[in-house]
Write a protein that holds these residues in place. Sequence first.
Motif, mmCIF file in Angstrom:
data_model
loop_
_atom_site.group_PDB
_atom_site.id
_atom_site.type_symbol
_atom_site.label_atom_id
_atom_site.label_comp_id
_atom_site.label_asym_id
_atom_site.label_seq_id
_atom_site.Cartn_x
_atom_site.Cartn_y
_atom_site.Cartn_z
ATOM 1 N N PRO A 57 0.807 -1.225 0.000
ATOM 2 C CA PRO A 57 0.000 0.000 0.000
ATOM 3 C C PRO A 57 0.835 1.268 0.000
ATOM 4 C CG PRO A 57 0.146 -0.837 2.228
ATOM 5 C CD PRO A 57 0.881 -1.845 1.340
ATOM 6 N N ALA A 58 2.171 1.140 -0.046
ATOM 7 C CA ALA A 58 3.036 2.302 0.147
ATOM 8 C C ALA A 58 2.751 3.428 -0.847
ATOM 9 C CB ALA A 58 4.505 1.875 0.050
ATOM 10 N N GLY A 59 2.584 3.090 -2.124
ATOM 11 C CA GLY A 59 2.323 4.128 -3.121
ATOM 12 C C GLY A 59 1.000 4.829 -2.896
ATOM 13 N N ALA A 60 -0.044 4.052 -2.644
ATOM 14 C CA ALA A 60 -1.362 4.637 -2.399
ATOM 15 C C ALA A 60 -1.349 5.525 -1.159
ATOM 16 C CB ALA A 60 -2.404 3.528 -2.257
ATOM 17 N N LEU A 61 -0.652 5.086 -0.124
ATOM 18 C CA LEU A 61 -0.577 5.884 1.103
ATOM 19 C C LEU A 61 0.226 7.170 0.884
ATOM 20 C CD1 LEU A 61 -0.056 3.025 3.712
ATOM 21 C CD2 LEU A 61 -2.108 4.442 3.415
ATOM 22 N N GLN A 62 1.256 7.087 0.045
ATOM 23 C CA GLN A 62 2.014 8.292 -0.278
ATOM 24 C C GLN A 62 1.148 9.305 -1.007
ATOM 25 O OE1 GLN A 62 4.867 9.385 0.568
ATOM 26 N NE2 GLN A 62 5.256 11.039 -0.869
ATOM 27 N N ILE A 63 0.287 8.827 -1.887
ATOM 28 C CA ILE A 63 -0.618 9.727 -2.604
ATOM 29 C C ILE A 63 -1.563 10.424 -1.618
ATOM 30 C CG2 ILE A 63 -2.581 9.779 -4.199
ATOM 31 C CD1 ILE A 63 -1.088 7.563 -5.794
ATOM 32 N N ALA A 64 -2.148 9.657 -0.701
ATOM 33 C CA ALA A 64 -3.042 10.254 0.300
ATOM 34 C C ALA A 64 -2.307 11.317 1.108
ATOM 35 C CB ALA A 64 -3.600 9.167 1.211
ATOM 36 N N GLU A 65 -1.072 11.015 1.480
ATOM 37 C CA GLU A 65 -0.278 11.980 2.252
ATOM 38 C C GLU A 65 -0.032 13.256 1.457
ATOM 39 O OE1 GLU A 65 4.166 12.298 4.288
ATOM 40 O OE2 GLU A 65 3.259 10.313 3.976
ATOM 41 N N LYS A 66 0.292 13.092 0.161
ATOM 42 C CA LYS A 66 0.520 14.271 -0.678
ATOM 43 C C LYS A 66 -0.748 15.104 -0.834
ATOM 44 C CE LYS A 66 4.460 12.726 -3.447
ATOM 45 N NZ LYS A 66 4.966 12.453 -4.815
ATOM 46 N N PHE A 67 -1.895 14.436 -0.853
ATOM 47 C CA PHE A 67 -3.167 15.147 -0.929
ATOM 48 C C PHE A 67 -3.540 15.798 0.404
ATOM 49 C CE2 PHE A 67 -4.969 12.412 -4.633
ATOM 50 C CZ PHE A 67 -4.494 13.333 -5.565
ATOM 51 N N GLY A 68 -2.891 15.380 1.477
ATOM 52 C CA GLY A 68 -3.205 15.912 2.798
ATOM 53 C C GLY A 68 -4.515 15.381 3.348
ATOM 54 N N ILE A 69 -4.850 14.129 2.994
ATOM 55 C CA ILE A 69 -6.107 13.533 3.467
ATOM 56 C C ILE A 69 -5.835 12.158 4.067
ATOM 57 C CG2 ILE A 69 -7.467 14.790 1.757
ATOM 58 C CD1 ILE A 69 -7.589 12.312 0.059
ATOM 59 N N LYS A 70 -6.827 11.632 4.754
ATOM 60 C CA LYS A 70 -6.702 10.325 5.389
ATOM 61 C C LYS A 70 -6.929 9.215 4.351
ATOM 62 C CE LYS A 70 -8.633 12.155 9.702
ATOM 63 N NZ LYS A 70 -9.788 12.065 10.638
ATOM 64 N N THR B 108 -7.796 -5.937 -10.603
ATOM 65 C CA THR B 108 -7.167 -7.225 -10.310
ATOM 66 C C THR B 108 -7.125 -7.496 -8.809
ATOM 67 O OG1 THR B 108 -4.918 -6.352 -10.064
ATOM 68 C CG2 THR B 108 -5.650 -6.891 -12.308
ATOM 69 N N ALA B 109 -6.780 -8.744 -8.472
ATOM 70 C CA ALA B 109 -6.569 -9.106 -7.068
ATOM 71 C C ALA B 109 -5.528 -8.200 -6.429
ATOM 72 C CB ALA B 109 -6.135 -10.565 -6.976
ATOM 73 N N THR B 110 -4.469 -7.900 -7.177
ATOM 74 C CA THR B 110 -3.414 -7.020 -6.664
ATOM 75 C C THR B 110 -3.977 -5.674 -6.247
ATOM 76 O OG1 THR B 110 -1.713 -8.082 -8.012
ATOM 77 C CG2 THR B 110 -1.268 -5.832 -7.292
ATOM 78 N N ASP B 111 -4.873 -5.129 -7.057
ATOM 79 C CA ASP B 111 -5.465 -3.829 -6.736
ATOM 80 C C ASP B 111 -6.358 -3.901 -5.507
ATOM 81 O OD1 ASP B 111 -4.394 -2.162 -8.837
ATOM 82 O OD2 ASP B 111 -5.617 -3.331 -10.212
ATOM 83 N N MET B 112 -7.171 -4.949 -5.418
ATOM 84 C CA MET B 112 -8.050 -5.072 -4.263
ATOM 85 C C MET B 112 -7.230 -5.209 -2.982
ATOM 86 S SD MET B 112 -10.983 -4.779 -5.768
ATOM 87 C CE MET B 112 -10.004 -3.683 -6.833
ATOM 88 N N GLN B 113 -6.158 -5.965 -3.049
ATOM 89 C CA GLN B 113 -5.287 -6.132 -1.890
ATOM 90 C C GLN B 113 -4.601 -4.814 -1.521
ATOM 91 O OE1 GLN B 113 -2.700 -9.287 -3.222
ATOM 92 N NE2 GLN B 113 -4.414 -10.722 -3.417
ATOM 93 N N THR B 114 -4.234 -4.052 -2.533
ATOM 94 C CA THR B 114 -3.603 -2.744 -2.302
ATOM 95 C C THR B 114 -4.546 -1.794 -1.596
ATOM 96 O OG1 THR B 114 -2.225 -2.997 -4.276
ATOM 97 C CG2 THR B 114 -2.513 -0.769 -3.429
ATOM 98 N N GLY B 115 -5.759 -1.663 -2.148
ATOM 99 C CA GLY B 115 -6.728 -0.746 -1.564
ATOM 100 C C GLY B 115 -7.091 -1.109 -0.135
ATOM 101 N N LYS B 116 -7.301 -2.389 0.111
ATOM 102 C CA LYS B 116 -7.679 -2.819 1.459
ATOM 103 C C LYS B 116 -6.523 -2.631 2.439
ATOM 104 C CE LYS B 116 -11.145 -4.027 2.314
ATOM 105 N NZ LYS B 116 -12.350 -3.196 2.605
ATOM 106 N N ALA B 117 -5.302 -2.952 2.004
ATOM 107 C CA ALA B 117 -4.141 -2.781 2.880
ATOM 108 C C ALA B 117 -3.913 -1.316 3.233
ATOM 109 C CB ALA B 117 -2.890 -3.356 2.210
#
Length: 221
Positions: free
Chosen positions: A146-159, A169-178
């Motif tokens: 989830p590191a990339g997705a979390l970095q994006i949220a941080e850059k946006f200044g949101i939770k 894909t399964a990879t995406d679902m696992q990323t979003g949930k993590a």
Amino acid sequence: MLRACIFDLDGTLADTLESMAYVANTIMEQFGLKHLETDDFRYYSGEGANMLMRRCLKDAGDENLTRFDEGQRIYREMFAKDPMYKVVHYAGMPETIKKLKQAGAKLAVCSNKPHPAAVKVIEQMFEGDFDIVLGQSNDFPRKPSPAGALQIAEKFGIKPEECMYVGDTATDMQTGKAAGMYTVGALWGFRDREELNKNGADIIAEKPLDLVGIYEEKSND
């Protein structure tokens, strides 16, 4: 309440099957290996360029991956030169992105596609609609981390819980949930409903424009 949408690229924002198949098969031909069917790239893709090349080489006859280093280097070079070969929007996607922006959503891409290619594809297909594009690089581990997705949220200044993560894909679902994000499975992409549900999709979108209603409903919660 949602404030942002983070999208996967291949199989979610754009149909890139023929693009990936063309580049990979050009490499297989150079190596004297078997031609691979375009539809097989639904399963070769999703976990980054290196994994795609490993799967391609094995299925094409190089079971010991003796040409892997050379193959992944050529793959990146070819995509860096021309990442748009036969890449097309999914029907309704440009309108969906415009409507999400009108609804106030911050927009980002989090992809396992090599970063330079991801940036070029998004710039050419969506003309500055996205605030952040993050492709695969040495800066972050590839999805399903989830590191990339979390970095994006941080850059946006949101939770993280204020983000809607969309992928196919399964990879995406696992990323979003993590990442702790509201995770939407894109049924128009490379995989099926069963895979998306099995890997934690909060909801399934059957067509791109469904994302607008999902976002607006969750934004009012």
